[in-house]
Design a protein around this motif. Structure first.
Motif, PDB file in Angstrom:
ATOM      1  N   ILE A 186       0.842  -1.201   0.000  1.00  0.00           N
ATOM      2  CA  ILE A 186       0.000   0.000   0.000  1.00  0.00           C
ATOM      3  C   ILE A 186       0.876   1.250   0.000  1.00  0.00           C
ATOM      4  CG2 ILE A 186      -1.699   1.302   1.363  1.00  0.00           C
ATOM      5  CD1 ILE A 186      -2.794  -1.504   2.261  1.00  0.00           C
ATOM      6  N   ALA A 187       2.021   1.184   0.689  1.00  0.00           N
ATOM      7  CA  ALA A 187       2.953   2.321   0.689  1.00  0.00           C
ATOM      8  C   ALA A 187       3.471   2.591  -0.729  1.00  0.00           C
ATOM      9  CB  ALA A 187       4.105   2.053   1.650  1.00  0.00           C
ATOM     10  N   VAL A 188       3.702   1.531  -1.509  1.00  0.00           N
ATOM     11  CA  VAL A 188       4.155   1.723  -2.895  1.00  0.00           C
ATOM     12  C   VAL A 188       3.052   2.400  -3.718  1.00  0.00           C
ATOM     13  CG1 VAL A 188       4.863   0.558  -5.022  1.00  0.00           C
ATOM     14  CG2 VAL A 188       5.794  -0.187  -2.823  1.00  0.00           C
ATOM     15  N   VAL A 189       1.807   1.963  -3.505  1.00  0.00           N
ATOM     16  CA  VAL A 189       0.684   2.602  -4.213  1.00  0.00           C
ATOM     17  C   VAL A 189       0.625   4.091  -3.855  1.00  0.00           C
ATOM     18  CG1 VAL A 189      -1.831   2.688  -4.445  1.00  0.00           C
ATOM     19  CG2 VAL A 189      -0.640   0.469  -4.403  1.00  0.00           C
ATOM     20  N   CYS A 248      -7.138  -0.554  -1.396  1.00  0.00           N
ATOM     21  CA  CYS A 248      -6.155  -1.418  -2.042  1.00  0.00           C
ATOM     22  C   CYS A 248      -6.484  -2.863  -1.654  1.00  0.00           C
ATOM     23  CB  CYS A 248      -4.746  -1.071  -1.576  1.00  0.00           C
ATOM     24  SG  CYS A 248      -4.162   0.545  -2.140  1.00  0.00           S
ATOM     25  N   ARG A 249      -6.442  -3.761  -2.651  1.00  0.00           N
ATOM     26  CA  ARG A 249      -6.690  -5.174  -2.399  1.00  0.00           C
ATOM     27  C   ARG A 249      -5.356  -5.923  -2.557  1.00  0.00           C
ATOM     28  NH1 ARG A 249     -11.233  -1.765  -3.868  1.00  0.00           N
ATOM     29  NH2 ARG A 249     -13.105  -3.078  -4.136  1.00  0.00           N
ATOM     30  N   SER A 276       1.413 -11.996  -4.278  1.00  0.00           N
ATOM     31  CA  SER A 276       2.483 -11.004  -4.483  1.00  0.00           C
ATOM     32  C   SER A 276       1.965  -9.748  -5.184  1.00  0.00           C
ATOM     33  CB  SER A 276       3.610 -11.631  -5.305  1.00  0.00           C
ATOM     34  OG  SER A 276       3.135 -12.017  -6.580  1.00  0.00           O
ATOM     35  N   ALA A 277       0.636  -9.558  -5.140  1.00  0.00           N
ATOM     36  CA  ALA A 277       0.022  -8.478  -5.916  1.00  0.00           C
ATOM     37  C   ALA A 277      -0.755  -7.499  -5.053  1.00  0.00           C
ATOM     38  CB  ALA A 277      -0.923  -9.079  -6.965  1.00  0.00           C
ATOM     39  N   VAL A 278      -1.038  -6.329  -5.663  1.00  0.00           N
ATOM     40  CA  VAL A 278      -2.022  -5.403  -5.119  1.00  0.00           C
ATOM     41  C   VAL A 278      -2.825  -4.858  -6.296  1.00  0.00           C
ATOM     42  CG1 VAL A 278      -0.416  -3.419  -5.179  1.00  0.00           C
ATOM     43  CG2 VAL A 278      -2.432  -3.326  -3.712  1.00  0.00           C
ATOM     44  N   ALA A 279      -4.138  -4.767  -6.116  1.00  0.00           N
ATOM     45  CA  ALA A 279      -5.035  -4.166  -7.114  1.00  0.00           C
ATOM     46  C   ALA A 279      -5.736  -2.997  -6.454  1.00  0.00           C
ATOM     47  CB  ALA A 279      -6.053  -5.192  -7.613  1.00  0.00           C
ATOM     48  N   PHE A 280      -5.946  -1.920  -7.219  1.00  0.00           N
ATOM     49  CA  PHE A 280      -6.590  -0.751  -6.615  1.00  0.00           C
ATOM     50  C   PHE A 280      -7.318   0.070  -7.666  1.00  0.00           C
ATOM     51  CE2 PHE A 280      -3.298   2.305  -8.015  1.00  0.00           C
ATOM     52  CZ  PHE A 280      -2.235   1.453  -8.242  1.00  0.00           C
ATOM     53  N   PRO A 281      -8.476   0.635  -7.254  1.00  0.00           N
ATOM     54  CA  PRO A 281      -9.270   1.470  -8.154  1.00  0.00           C
ATOM     55  C   PRO A 281      -8.918   2.939  -7.930  1.00  0.00           C
ATOM     56  CG  PRO A 281     -10.585   0.938  -6.233  1.00  0.00           C
ATOM     57  CD  PRO A 281      -9.188   0.381  -5.984  1.00  0.00           C
ATOM     58  N   PHE A 282      -8.848   3.689  -9.016  1.00  0.00           N
ATOM     59  CA  PHE A 282      -8.538   5.117  -8.882  1.00  0.00           C
ATOM     60  C   PHE A 282      -9.049   5.869 -10.096  1.00  0.00           C
ATOM     61  CE2 PHE A 282      -4.930   5.594 -11.868  1.00  0.00           C
ATOM     62  CZ  PHE A 282      -4.639   4.268 -12.118  1.00  0.00           C
ATOM     63  N   GLN A 283      -8.991   7.185  -9.983  1.00  0.00           N
ATOM     64  CA  GLN A 283      -9.281   8.041 -11.120  1.00  0.00           C
ATOM     65  C   GLN A 283      -8.021   8.785 -11.510  1.00  0.00           C
ATOM     66  OE1 GLN A 283     -12.549  10.584  -9.801  1.00  0.00           O
ATOM     67  NE2 GLN A 283     -13.965   9.396 -11.054  1.00  0.00           N
ATOM     68  N   VAL A 284      -7.808   8.919 -12.805  1.00  0.00           N
ATOM     69  CA  VAL A 284      -6.879   9.920 -13.320  1.00  0.00           C
ATOM     70  C   VAL A 284      -7.676  11.203 -13.498  1.00  0.00           C
ATOM     71  CG1 VAL A 284      -5.551  10.658 -15.335  1.00  0.00           C
ATOM     72  CG2 VAL A 284      -5.282   8.348 -14.448  1.00  0.00           C
ATOM     73  N   VAL A 285      -7.154  12.287 -12.955  1.00  0.00           N
ATOM     74  CA  VAL A 285      -7.824  13.583 -13.043  1.00  0.00           C
ATOM     75  C   VAL A 285      -6.973  14.509 -13.901  1.00  0.00           C
ATOM     76  CG1 VAL A 285      -8.743  15.538 -11.740  1.00  0.00           C
ATOM     77  CG2 VAL A 285      -8.754  13.238 -10.730  1.00  0.00           C
ATOM     78  N   MET A 286      -7.589  15.009 -14.968  1.00  0.00           N
ATOM     79  CA  MET A 286      -6.931  16.002 -15.832  1.00  0.00           C
ATOM     80  C   MET A 286      -7.903  17.143 -16.036  1.00  0.00           C
ATOM     81  SD  MET A 286      -5.131  13.491 -18.644  1.00  0.00           S
ATOM     82  CE  MET A 286      -6.642  12.508 -18.799  1.00  0.00           C
TER      83      MET A 286
END
Lengths: 117, 117
Positions: free
Chosen positions: A7-10, A70-71, A75-85
């Motif tokens: 999660i820290a890497v995310v 974060c899920r 050895s994985a993490v999956a996470f939902p997010f938005q790119v904002v422009m």
């Protein structure tokens, strides 16, 4: 690798966009990492190609906003997010896989035309 | 495969849990599909193993609630959702990959202990 470390890497990934700081990207990916963004397009293979890809992405001024937990699994993490422009957003899900050294070796980004708003 | 077709499969997956209808599961997965749920655990390899896994899951009474947009990319769809069991929920991200016949050939579920609430 503990969930908290993933999660820290995310969070540092989000920070890389906030600060337009490519050194964070260089530090978080393995030398032999692969990035597929979005899935179905040509893979950026190896750290040099990945840095070139992110130099372009960071310079766009886009920011990332996490939109859910974060899920962490295996050895994985999956996470939902938005790119904002500006006023535009894209809903994305990223999946990172880590190697034993805690570096991202595989990144896949899932998004398509339906995810713009 | 059109995004709308992938999203329809996701909606039928939710419906399979709502109706505890294993025939939906049998119809949506390919004969040679693999299911890893959660990622990092043993893979359910082939339709017979997958049906056995879902017969157990459906009989638990768990329901699925989408918590964000489906992200369609390449031959895949990724989506965030909650498993709801009584007052308890788990935040999960699933990724489905489809074959040319429109059947799911690979399913990975990302979730861990931090995603319970």
């Amino acid at each position: 690798m503990e969930p908290s470390e993933k999660i820290a890497v995310v969070q540092r990934y989000v920070e890389a966009f906030d600060k337009q700081d490519i050194t964070i990207i260089k530090d978080m990916f393995a030398a032999d990492a692969k990035v597929e963004d979005p899935v179905g397009t040509d893979i950026h293979d190896g750290i040099d190609a990945i840095v070139a890809f992110y130099e372009n992405a960071l310079s766009s001024g886009a920011k990332l906003r996490l939109t859910g937990a974060c899920r962490c699994a295996g050895s994985a993490v999956a996470f939902p997010f938005q790119v904002v422009m500006g006023d535009n957003t894209i809903d994305i899900i990223d999946v990172f896989y880590f190697n034993d050294a805690g570096k991202v070796v595989d990144m896949k980004a899932y998004w398509g035309a339906e995810n713009y708003s």
